[in-house]
Scaffold this motif. Structure first.
Motif, PDB file in Angstrom:
ATOM      1  N   LYS A  38       0.832  -1.212   0.000  1.00  0.00           N
ATOM      2  CA  LYS A  38       0.000   0.000   0.000  1.00  0.00           C
ATOM      3  C   LYS A  38       0.866   1.262   0.000  1.00  0.00           C
ATOM      4  O   LYS A  38       0.578   2.221  -0.713  1.00  0.00           O
ATOM      5  N   MET A  39       1.925   1.269   0.819  1.00  0.00           N
ATOM      6  CA  MET A  39       2.800   2.442   0.876  1.00  0.00           C
ATOM      7  C   MET A  39       3.489   2.676  -0.469  1.00  0.00           C
ATOM      8  O   MET A  39       3.597   3.813  -0.928  1.00  0.00           O
ATOM      9  N   LEU A  40       3.956   1.602  -1.105  1.00  0.00           N
ATOM     10  CA  LEU A  40       4.597   1.751  -2.415  1.00  0.00           C
ATOM     11  C   LEU A  40       3.617   2.311  -3.441  1.00  0.00           C
ATOM     12  O   LEU A  40       3.982   3.168  -4.252  1.00  0.00           O
ATOM     13  N   LEU A  41       2.380   1.829  -3.404  1.00  0.00           N
ATOM     14  CA  LEU A  41       1.380   2.338  -4.344  1.00  0.00           C
ATOM     15  C   LEU A  41       1.110   3.824  -4.100  1.00  0.00           C
ATOM     16  O   LEU A  41       0.987   4.604  -5.049  1.00  0.00           O
ATOM     17  N   ASP A  42       1.051   4.226  -2.822  1.00  0.00           N
ATOM     18  CA  ASP A  42       0.846   5.641  -2.503  1.00  0.00           C
ATOM     19  C   ASP A  42       1.963   6.504  -3.083  1.00  0.00           C
ATOM     20  O   ASP A  42       1.717   7.590  -3.605  1.00  0.00           O
ATOM     21  N   PRO A  93       0.465   1.044 -10.227  1.00  0.00           N
ATOM     22  CA  PRO A  93       0.652  -0.342  -9.786  1.00  0.00           C
ATOM     23  C   PRO A  93       1.705  -1.108 -10.588  1.00  0.00           C
ATOM     24  O   PRO A  93       2.348  -2.008 -10.068  1.00  0.00           O
ATOM     25  N   LYS A  94       1.902  -0.717 -11.849  1.00  0.00           N
ATOM     26  CA  LYS A  94       2.873  -1.421 -12.697  1.00  0.00           C
ATOM     27  C   LYS A  94       4.308  -1.166 -12.255  1.00  0.00           C
ATOM     28  O   LYS A  94       5.218  -1.901 -12.629  1.00  0.00           O
ATOM     29  N   GLU A  95       4.531  -0.125 -11.469  1.00  0.00           N
ATOM     30  CA  GLU A  95       5.880   0.214 -11.009  1.00  0.00           C
ATOM     31  C   GLU A  95       6.302  -0.609  -9.791  1.00  0.00           C
ATOM     32  O   GLU A  95       7.494  -0.691  -9.474  1.00  0.00           O
ATOM     33  N   ILE A  96       5.346  -1.217  -9.097  1.00  0.00           N
ATOM     34  CA  ILE A  96       5.662  -1.940  -7.850  1.00  0.00           C
ATOM     35  C   ILE A  96       6.491  -3.196  -8.094  1.00  0.00           C
ATOM     36  O   ILE A  96       7.546  -3.372  -7.469  1.00  0.00           O
ATOM     37  N   PRO A  97       6.086  -4.120  -8.997  1.00  0.00           N
ATOM     38  CA  PRO A  97       6.870  -5.350  -9.166  1.00  0.00           C
ATOM     39  C   PRO A  97       8.338  -5.115  -9.543  1.00  0.00           C
ATOM     40  O   PRO A  97       9.226  -5.722  -8.935  1.00  0.00           O
TER      41      PRO A  97
END
Length: 194
Positions: A168-172, A177-181
């Protein structure tokens, strides 16, 4: 009006005694579920304590502890099916989800007048059984209560909570969302491999 009357006159003694005994937080919501025979609620977990009260009909419930997280392949936090398994229990794709073959759960059937406690972060797959017309269930969800106590090694539910909060923090921060993985992959492969 009759449903409101029944709700207001409900004997809350059982629920409030469980809430008090286990030091849960406040009741956050109730849900009245009316389903047809054969209805399936796909495998998912909740972030609250759940008293699952069967009023009419029978339901088959398969529960998996939080430490089965990797075997059940949850959707990412930002996905519309957040907290739900990507595995189709009727036709599991073992090539795509190989660890699902290692999942070990507990199965029960509940009927009218029975209450199943589903702890927070426990996965549950629910099916309405073909035993006569429709099913009625009432859920009582409670906040988990104080969670300031951390034990080591971390328990399954604590690991799930940590993973969800990081995601959740990374998404914020990243907003996409594509940047998280790629970020998580770079962090793990670049710094935490032996």
């Amino acid at each position: 009006p009759a449903i409101v009357h029944d709700f207001l006159n409900f004997d809350w003694t059982f629920c409030t005694s469980k809430q008090s005994k286990h030091n849960w937080g406040p009741l956050t919501s109730n849900l009245l579920l009316i389903g047809m025979e054969g209805n399936v609620t796909p495998c998912h977990y909740d972030e609250q304590q759940n008293l699952f009260a069967q009023v009419r009909g029978f339901k088959r419930c398969i529960l998996f502890p939080p430490d089965q997280f990797d075997c059940l392949y949850p959707h990412p936090v930002h996905h519309p099916h957040d907290r739900q398994s990507m595995v189709d229990f009727d036709k599991p794709d073992y090539n795509k989800f190989p660890k699902f073959s290692e999942a070990r759960g507990f199965e029960t059937v509940i009927g009218p007048g029975e209450v199943l406690y589903i702890p927070m972060y426990w996965w549950h797959h629910i099916e309405s059984l073909m035993r006569g017309s429709y099913t009625v269930t009432v859920n009582f969800w409670y906040k988990g209560g104080p969670n300031g106590i951390v034990t080591y090694p971390l328990k399954g539910h604590q690991k799930v909570a940590v993973m969800r909060n990081i995601e959740k923090m990374l998404l914020d921060v990243l907003q996409d969302p594509k940047e998280i993985p790629p970020l998580l992959r770079a962090m793990v492969l670049g710094r935490y491999t032996e």
